[in-house]
Design a protein around this motif. Structure first.
Motif, PDB file in Angstrom:
ATOM      1  N   LEU A 174       0.821  -1.212   0.000  1.00  0.00           N
ATOM      2  CA  LEU A 174       0.000   0.000   0.000  1.00  0.00           C
ATOM      3  C   LEU A 174       0.854   1.261   0.000  1.00  0.00           C
ATOM      4  CD1 LEU A 174      -2.887   1.163   0.200  1.00  0.00           C
ATOM      5  CD2 LEU A 174      -2.628   1.106   2.684  1.00  0.00           C
ATOM      6  N   SER A 175       1.885   1.289   0.851  1.00  0.00           N
ATOM      7  CA  SER A 175       2.686   2.506   1.006  1.00  0.00           C
ATOM      8  C   SER A 175       3.746   2.676  -0.074  1.00  0.00           C
ATOM      9  CB  SER A 175       3.359   2.508   2.387  1.00  0.00           C
ATOM     10  OG  SER A 175       4.156   1.350   2.555  1.00  0.00           O
ATOM     11  N   THR A 176       4.161   1.589  -0.716  1.00  0.00           N
ATOM     12  CA  THR A 176       5.232   1.669  -1.707  1.00  0.00           C
ATOM     13  C   THR A 176       4.717   1.653  -3.140  1.00  0.00           C
ATOM     14  OG1 THR A 176       6.664   0.490  -0.157  1.00  0.00           O
ATOM     15  CG2 THR A 176       7.429   0.648  -2.419  1.00  0.00           C
ATOM     16  N   LEU A 177       3.578   0.996  -3.369  1.00  0.00           N
ATOM     17  CA  LEU A 177       3.076   0.860  -4.734  1.00  0.00           C
ATOM     18  C   LEU A 177       1.768   1.612  -4.973  1.00  0.00           C
ATOM     19  CD1 LEU A 177       3.764  -2.959  -5.220  1.00  0.00           C
ATOM     20  CD2 LEU A 177       5.175  -1.050  -5.988  1.00  0.00           C
ATOM     21  N   VAL A 178       0.781   1.359  -4.138  1.00  0.00           N
ATOM     22  CA  VAL A 178      -0.564   1.883  -4.400  1.00  0.00           C
ATOM     23  C   VAL A 178      -0.639   3.394  -4.204  1.00  0.00           C
ATOM     24  CG1 VAL A 178      -2.994   1.756  -3.752  1.00  0.00           C
ATOM     25  CG2 VAL A 178      -1.594  -0.320  -3.772  1.00  0.00           C
ATOM     26  N   LEU A 179      -0.277   3.878  -3.004  1.00  0.00           N
ATOM     27  CA  LEU A 179      -0.410   5.310  -2.722  1.00  0.00           C
ATOM     28  C   LEU A 179       0.450   6.183  -3.641  1.00  0.00           C
ATOM     29  CD1 LEU A 179      -0.699   5.410   1.173  1.00  0.00           C
ATOM     30  CD2 LEU A 179      -2.482   5.759  -0.525  1.00  0.00           C
ATOM     31  N   PRO A 180       1.737   5.849  -3.867  1.00  0.00           N
ATOM     32  CA  PRO A 180       2.516   6.662  -4.814  1.00  0.00           C
ATOM     33  C   PRO A 180       1.907   6.682  -6.214  1.00  0.00           C
ATOM     34  CG  PRO A 180       3.984   5.342  -3.475  1.00  0.00           C
ATOM     35  CD  PRO A 180       2.596   4.862  -3.186  1.00  0.00           C
ATOM     36  N   TYR A 181       1.336   5.559  -6.646  1.00  0.00           N
ATOM     37  CA  TYR A 181       0.701   5.499  -7.965  1.00  0.00           C
ATOM     38  C   TYR A 181      -0.516   6.421  -8.018  1.00  0.00           C
ATOM     39  CZ  TYR A 181      -1.477   3.510 -12.135  1.00  0.00           C
ATOM     40  OH  TYR A 181      -2.052   3.343 -13.367  1.00  0.00           O
ATOM     41  N   VAL A 182      -1.312   6.420  -6.946  1.00  0.00           N
ATOM     42  CA  VAL A 182      -2.481   7.302  -6.882  1.00  0.00           C
ATOM     43  C   VAL A 182      -2.054   8.766  -6.908  1.00  0.00           C
ATOM     44  CG1 VAL A 182      -4.408   8.043  -5.428  1.00  0.00           C
ATOM     45  CG2 VAL A 182      -3.910   5.608  -5.686  1.00  0.00           C
ATOM     46  N   VAL A 183      -1.005   9.098  -6.145  1.00  0.00           N
ATOM     47  CA  VAL A 183      -0.500  10.472  -6.129  1.00  0.00           C
ATOM     48  C   VAL A 183       0.012  10.870  -7.508  1.00  0.00           C
ATOM     49  CG1 VAL A 183       1.321  11.965  -5.207  1.00  0.00           C
ATOM     50  CG2 VAL A 183       0.023  10.485  -3.671  1.00  0.00           C
ATOM     51  N   ALA A 184       0.681   9.958  -8.194  1.00  0.00           N
ATOM     52  CA  ALA A 184       1.175  10.249  -9.547  1.00  0.00           C
ATOM     53  C   ALA A 184       0.023  10.571 -10.493  1.00  0.00           C
ATOM     54  CB  ALA A 184       1.981   9.061 -10.069  1.00  0.00           C
ATOM     55  N   ILE A 185      -1.074   9.842 -10.373  1.00  0.00           N
ATOM     56  CA  ILE A 185      -2.248  10.106 -11.213  1.00  0.00           C
ATOM     57  C   ILE A 185      -2.826  11.487 -10.903  1.00  0.00           C
ATOM     58  CG2 ILE A 185      -4.620   9.392 -11.687  1.00  0.00           C
ATOM     59  CD1 ILE A 185      -3.744   6.512 -11.278  1.00  0.00           C
ATOM     60  N   ILE A 186      -2.921  11.814  -9.604  1.00  0.00           N
ATOM     61  CA  ILE A 186      -3.469  13.116  -9.207  1.00  0.00           C
ATOM     62  C   ILE A 186      -2.604  14.257  -9.738  1.00  0.00           C
ATOM     63  CG2 ILE A 186      -3.970  14.606  -7.235  1.00  0.00           C
ATOM     64  CD1 ILE A 186      -4.707  12.087  -5.672  1.00  0.00           C
ATOM     65  N   VAL A 187      -1.278  14.126  -9.590  1.00  0.00           N
ATOM     66  CA  VAL A 187      -0.366  15.159 -10.093  1.00  0.00           C
ATOM     67  C   VAL A 187      -0.504  15.311 -11.605  1.00  0.00           C
ATOM     68  CG1 VAL A 187       2.064  15.759 -10.413  1.00  0.00           C
ATOM     69  CG2 VAL A 187       1.272  14.909  -8.207  1.00  0.00           C
ATOM     70  N   SER A 188      -0.605  14.207 -12.319  1.00  0.00           N
ATOM     71  CA  SER A 188      -0.740  14.250 -13.778  1.00  0.00           C
ATOM     72  C   SER A 188      -2.026  14.950 -14.194  1.00  0.00           C
ATOM     73  CB  SER A 188      -0.708  12.827 -14.349  1.00  0.00           C
ATOM     74  OG  SER A 188       0.504  12.181 -14.030  1.00  0.00           O
ATOM     75  N   VAL A 189      -3.123  14.642 -13.505  1.00  0.00           N
ATOM     76  CA  VAL A 189      -4.408  15.267 -13.830  1.00  0.00           C
ATOM     77  C   VAL A 189      -4.363  16.767 -13.568  1.00  0.00           C
ATOM     78  CG1 VAL A 189      -6.839  15.398 -13.171  1.00  0.00           C
ATOM     79  CG2 VAL A 189      -5.742  13.169 -13.458  1.00  0.00           C
ATOM     80  N   LEU A 190      -3.796  17.164 -12.416  1.00  0.00           N
ATOM     81  CA  LEU A 190      -3.710  18.588 -12.087  1.00  0.00           C
ATOM     82  C   LEU A 190      -2.827  19.340 -13.075  1.00  0.00           C
ATOM     83  CD1 LEU A 190      -3.389  18.424  -8.187  1.00  0.00           C
ATOM     84  CD2 LEU A 190      -5.395  19.031  -9.539  1.00  0.00           C
ATOM     85  N   TYR A 191      -1.723  18.724 -13.485  1.00  0.00           N
ATOM     86  CA  TYR A 191      -0.850  19.373 -14.454  1.00  0.00           C
ATOM     87  C   TYR A 191      -1.528  19.519 -15.810  1.00  0.00           C
ATOM     88  CZ  TYR A 191       3.848  20.813 -13.208  1.00  0.00           C
ATOM     89  OH  TYR A 191       4.918  21.539 -12.771  1.00  0.00           O
ATOM     90  N   SER A 192      -2.271  18.509 -16.198  1.00  0.00           N
ATOM     91  CA  SER A 192      -2.981  18.574 -17.482  1.00  0.00           C
ATOM     92  C   SER A 192      -4.023  19.681 -17.470  1.00  0.00           C
ATOM     93  CB  SER A 192      -3.650  17.229 -17.782  1.00  0.00           C
ATOM     94  OG  SER A 192      -2.683  16.209 -17.908  1.00  0.00           O
ATOM     95  N   LYS A 193      -4.765  19.803 -16.365  1.00  0.00           N
ATOM     96  CA  LYS A 193      -5.760  20.869 -16.252  1.00  0.00           C
ATOM     97  C   LYS A 193      -5.097  22.238 -16.257  1.00  0.00           C
ATOM     98  CE  LYS A 193      -9.424  18.368 -13.837  1.00  0.00           C
ATOM     99  NZ  LYS A 193     -10.274  18.311 -12.612  1.00  0.00           N
ATOM    100  N   GLY A 194      -3.950  22.351 -15.556  1.00  0.00           N
ATOM    101  CA  GLY A 194      -3.247  23.621 -15.512  1.00  0.00           C
ATOM    102  C   GLY A 194      -2.751  24.060 -16.878  1.00  0.00           C
ATOM    103  N   ARG A 195      -2.257  23.129 -17.659  1.00  0.00           N
ATOM    104  CA  ARG A 195      -1.759  23.461 -18.994  1.00  0.00           C
ATOM    105  C   ARG A 195      -2.897  23.859 -19.920  1.00  0.00           C
ATOM    106  NH1 ARG A 195       2.620  19.301 -21.216  1.00  0.00           N
ATOM    107  NH2 ARG A 195       2.669  20.956 -22.790  1.00  0.00           N
ATOM    108  N   ARG A 196      -4.053  23.195 -19.778  1.00  0.00           N
ATOM    109  CA  ARG A 196      -5.200  23.555 -20.614  1.00  0.00           C
ATOM    110  C   ARG A 196      -5.710  24.950 -20.268  1.00  0.00           C
ATOM    111  NH1 ARG A 196      -6.916  18.084 -19.947  1.00  0.00           N
ATOM    112  NH2 ARG A 196      -8.380  18.737 -18.331  1.00  0.00           N
ATOM    113  N   ASN A 197      -5.709  25.274 -18.965  1.00  0.00           N
ATOM    114  CA  ASN A 197      -6.169  26.601 -18.552  1.00  0.00           C
ATOM    115  C   ASN A 197      -5.229  27.697 -19.041  1.00  0.00           C
ATOM    116  OD1 ASN A 197      -8.348  25.467 -17.236  1.00  0.00           O
ATOM    117  ND2 ASN A 197      -7.293  25.346 -15.253  1.00  0.00           N
ATOM    118  N   MET A 198      -3.926  27.404 -19.044  1.00  0.00           N
ATOM    119  CA  MET A 198      -2.949  28.384 -19.517  1.00  0.00           C
ATOM    120  C   MET A 198      -3.018  28.548 -21.031  1.00  0.00           C
ATOM    121  SD  MET A 198       0.356  27.451 -17.171  1.00  0.00           S
ATOM    122  CE  MET A 198       1.374  28.644 -18.054  1.00  0.00           C
ATOM    123  N   GLY A 199      -3.396  27.460 -21.705  1.00  0.00           N
ATOM    124  CA  GLY A 199      -3.486  27.538 -23.158  1.00  0.00           C
ATOM    125  C   GLY A 199      -4.736  28.255 -23.602  1.00  0.00           C
TER     126      GLY A 199
END
Length: 199
Positions: A174-199
């Motif tokens: 959970l702490s080494t595989l699952v949670l970091p993977y979930v955080v990576a997805i959240i960061v990717s989604v937020l970055y994608s939204k930020g780039r679309r808003n800037m564009g």
């Protein structure tokens, strides 16, 4: 005239840097939390019901039971878990024949008292309040740990923690595989939204 120095634009953290920081921090913090939980750092001390008279000595104990002697010479036992509300009380026994602990290893006495006292949590026994204490490790494969503390006022507190055989592996996954993977997805989604808003 001197040329005005134009302020340098702030460098924005790149996606990869933010992702690396977020995933690494999540992995470290989640593992620290899992280790603390595995050792029972979030388990609270609880008080057993009041005895008819003050306890003066812990006769014996196992992972689910404790036997004490009170100031008037009577002997009592208490069972932590029995599946019935009726057993949530002290029971008087006639003599030492009724002291029948089930132990896979000898209990630890007195030497652990100082390690029990802590000001970190309000429920923990305070320095100078513990008169006597015992620690019991459960039988394999339960991986339980129970501690009883006789307080100077004659009351009894207990601490109980249990780990299953698969808990460490589950925590690691959970702490080494699952949670970091979930955080990576959240960061990717937020970055994608930020780039679309800037564009």
């Amino acid at each position: 005239m001197d040329k005005e120095i134009e302020p340098q634009p702030r460098r924005k953290l790149t996606y990869r840097v933010v992702l690396l920081i977020a995933v690494t921090a999540t992995c470290i913090l989640a593992n620290l939390f899992a280790i603390a939980a595995r050792h029972g750092y979030f388990r609270l001390w609880k008080s057993l019901p009041q005895l008819p008279s003050s306890a003066v000595y812990i006769l014996d104990a196992d992972e689910n039971n404790i036997w004490v002697q009170t100031v008037d010479g009577n002997l009592y036992t208490f069972q932590l878990y029995c599946g019935s509300q009726d057993c949530n009380q002290w029971s008087q026994i006639d003599d030492l024949v009724g002291v029948t602990p089930f132990q896979c290893a000898p209990i630890q006495r007195e030497s652990i008292c100082k390690s029990l006292e802590s000001g970190f949590l309000q429920s923990n026994p305070r320095t100078g309040e513990v008169k006597e204490c015992v620690a019991i490790n459960g039988c394999f494969p339960k991986a339980t740990e129970t501690r009883f503390a006789l307080m100077v006022d004659g009351t009894v507190k207990y601490w109980h923690h249990q780990n299953g055989l698969l808990v460490p592996y589950f925590d690691l996954a959970l702490s080494t595989l699952v949670l970091p993977y979930v955080v990576a997805i959240i960061v990717s989604v937020l970055y994608s939204k930020g780039r679309r808003n800037m564009g």
